[in-house]
Design a protein around this motif. Structure first.
Motif, short mmCIF file in Angstrom:
data_model
loop_
_atom_site.label_atom_id
_atom_site.label_comp_id
_atom_site.label_asym_id
_atom_site.label_seq_id
_atom_site.Cartn_x
_atom_site.Cartn_y
_atom_site.Cartn_z
N ILE A 113 32.93 63.14 -7.13
CA ILE A 113 33.85 63.90 -6.27
C ILE A 113 34.16 65.26 -6.90
O ILE A 113 34.30 66.26 -6.20
CB ILE A 113 35.14 63.09 -6.02
N LEU B 54 36.48 61.15 3.35
CA LEU B 54 36.76 62.58 3.22
C LEU B 54 36.45 63.10 1.82
O LEU B 54 35.92 64.21 1.67
CB LEU B 54 38.22 62.87 3.56
N TYR B 55 36.80 62.34 0.79
CA TYR B 55 36.60 62.79 -0.59
C TYR B 55 35.11 62.78 -0.97
O TYR B 55 34.66 63.64 -1.71
CB TYR B 55 37.33 61.87 -1.57
N THR C 220 40.34 58.35 3.00
CA THR C 220 40.16 59.06 1.74
C THR C 220 38.72 58.92 1.25
O THR C 220 38.10 59.89 0.80
CB THR C 220 41.16 58.53 0.68
N GLU C 221 38.21 57.72 1.34
CA GLU C 221 36.84 57.45 0.90
C GLU C 221 35.84 58.33 1.67
O GLU C 221 34.95 58.96 1.07
CB GLU C 221 36.54 55.96 1.13
N ARG D 17 42.94 59.44 9.61
CA ARG D 17 43.91 58.67 8.81
C ARG D 17 44.66 57.65 9.65
O ARG D 17 44.86 56.51 9.24
CB ARG D 17 44.93 59.60 8.15
N GLN D 18 45.07 58.07 10.85
CA GLN D 18 45.81 57.15 11.72
C GLN D 18 44.90 56.01 12.18
O GLN D 18 45.34 54.88 12.36
CB GLN D 18 46.41 57.90 12.91
N GLN E 295 51.74 53.95 2.29
CA GLN E 295 50.56 54.64 2.83
C GLN E 295 49.28 53.96 2.35
O GLN E 295 48.29 53.91 3.08
CB GLN E 295 50.58 56.12 2.43
N ASP F 8 44.69 54.95 5.29
CA ASP F 8 44.61 55.91 4.19
C ASP F 8 43.39 55.72 3.30
O ASP F 8 42.70 56.67 2.96
CB ASP F 8 45.88 55.80 3.34
N ARG F 9 43.10 54.47 2.91
CA ARG F 9 42.06 54.28 1.89
C ARG F 9 40.67 54.55 2.44
O ARG F 9 39.86 55.22 1.79
CB ARG F 9 42.16 52.87 1.29
N ILE G 128 41.58 69.09 1.32
CA ILE G 128 41.49 67.72 1.86
C ILE G 128 42.50 66.80 1.17
O ILE G 128 43.17 66.00 1.82
CB ILE G 128 40.04 67.20 1.70
N ASP H 88 47.37 51.39 14.01
CA ASP H 88 47.10 52.14 15.23
C ASP H 88 46.17 51.41 16.19
O ASP H 88 46.43 51.36 17.39
CB ASP H 88 46.49 53.50 14.85
N TYR I 68 42.50 56.84 -7.03
CA TYR I 68 41.82 55.54 -7.06
C TYR I 68 42.37 54.66 -8.17
O TYR I 68 42.69 55.16 -9.25
CB TYR I 68 40.32 55.73 -7.30
N ARG J 96 46.04 64.66 2.55
CA ARG J 96 46.39 63.27 2.27
C ARG J 96 47.83 63.14 1.76
O ARG J 96 48.54 62.18 2.06
CB ARG J 96 45.43 62.66 1.24
N PHE K 187 37.99 70.47 -1.67
CA PHE K 187 38.58 69.21 -2.11
C PHE K 187 40.10 69.29 -2.14
O PHE K 187 40.79 68.37 -1.66
CB PHE K 187 38.06 68.79 -3.49
#
Lengths: 202, 202, 202
Positions: A148, B111-112, B108-109, B99-100, A100, B104-105, A159, C104, A69, A163, A156
């Motif tokens: 987190i 999943l984390y 991540t938010e 993700r696709q 990404q 990504d952001r 996961i 996507d 982040y 990424r 974690f």
């Protein structure tokens, strides 16, 4: 893990005056070490954040990209990757992470033009995740990571490794040749001249 | 193909109380079967959509991710992937699709942190494509797929296979080791304790 | 490099009436040549832009996708990829570039439905980067490229090659089989009928 800094500069990147004194062998050694350090930060099996209170340009933006982040000050501070103007490519790992993180079009815009943007614009394109007043910035960065970090560690890290995976694969495959391209650019005569001019501003 | 459901729950995922009674061999067998079922839905050579009228959390969100389109109720229902809080990773295929789909952001938010979001927020980040009142939801899902299903089949399946390709490649390469990581997490003592607590709420 | 055009059509793509006269051998030869031409434009070691003053549909959108930047008229002109309606897949390279450029979900929407969109909608989803009145369009395209073209060449080409890399890898791996799939679709009887109907509108 949290990266913080003073309110003037987060990081303005590598010290050009020092690096320009290195011959190819020493510069190569330095460059591979720097690259490995970035990779180690990127693949850290812990949540990571940076609190960008000051300018974070070139190497500063690269360092920030290795974190999960990016929180930044609401003050008018600059981020960006001006490598193309100096005649060198952005380190491959940073290029991959940037694409990404912010997507193809915003990444291309930053990389092709080499201009700096302020934290408000960086928030808009997703280069930073949140913007706060300086007095709350580090506290917010701690809060974001702390929650987190309470999750079970193995879940974690798995996961997080998902990424990193696509980037890690391409990095391991191509990074050596990309580093050689960087060094070829760096030691070309026209680029040495551009870097010498830039070094005078340090 | 269209997935629909009642207005209370779309799916709240796997039945923890039942799964916790399985030994490693039986759980392994179940997990690979579940994983294969998700992959079959994802690679279905037909347009697919789901009409999410109720909560779709954990396995419910995973199921929804296998579809080409996700339509959801305008009512305040929840989606999300709270696996990290239970101590297990999200299934690899779902992680890749997420993700696709949302980038990504946002991925991540989700999943984390492992938090749930409502359908309005899900629309904002692209986890669902459209939101409708319950009385129109299934009709709209049918409409959306029906038009696409009139296109010549071979052209559609080739175009769809291009969309699946990057995910399919990584899935086939890594899925076995990711499933083992999942099972290692699942059967670790601290995670068994967390899952037992979660199972009591079922 | 800059692509420009008249204000009625940027390009409406391949000439169906002519192509339908080719037998499989001649069409195969044409298709591989066309595909190679697109790849050469995409990998051009220079900044590239197109000034889309008129309709750019099917092959017109495909051509535009090979550029680094797409600038378009503020007038109501159309873009889009209607191949699925004709019974053929979009060329693999264009599919890959489109996904990387607009993400996507927007790519899927364009490819699965085969509808055209106007330049305003194209700007919204990122298929074009900027929209201008016709009288300023070419000038702006020149400006955009000219600044980037002043950067040292080697740094720019390395940065551009990083952008192309993921697509180039998949293209080189799969393009031959994708071209064969295209040709199989093209020469199937139901598709020949659809193409014959479409050819009458030329």
């Amino acid at each position: 893990m949290i990266f913080a800094c003073g309110t003037r500069f987060f990081s303005i990147g590598l010290s050009l005056p020092e690096l320009l004194q290195l011959d190819r062998e020493s510069m190569t050694e330095f460059w591979y070490d720097f690259d490995q350090a970035l990779f180690n930060l990127f693949t850290l099996p812990l949540p990571s954040a940076c609190a960008i209170a000051g300018h974070a340009i070139a190497g500063g933006t690269i360092l920030a990209l290795t974190c999960d982040y990016r929180l930044a000050t609401a003050e008018k501070k600059l981020l960006g990757l001006n490598e193309v103007k100096r005649g060198v490519p952005v380190p491959y790992l940073a290029d991959l992470i940037l694409r990404q993180t912010v997507g193809d079009r915003s990444a291309t815009e930053l990389l092709y033009r080499g201009n700096f943007i302020d934290t408000e614009k960086a928030l808009e394109i997703g280069l930073v995740d949140e913007v706060y007043q300086n007095e709350h910035l580090e506290e917010r960065a701690v809060e974001r990571i702390a929650k987190i970090a309470t999750h079970p560690q193995h879940a974690f890290t798995t996961i997080k490794s998902n990424r990193l995976e696509a980037i890690q694969l391409r990095y391991e495959e191509n990074n050596r040749s990309k580093n050689e391209e960087f060094l070829n650019c760096w030691f070309s005569l026209p680029v040495q001249k551009l870097l010498a001019i830039a070094a005078k501003k340090f």
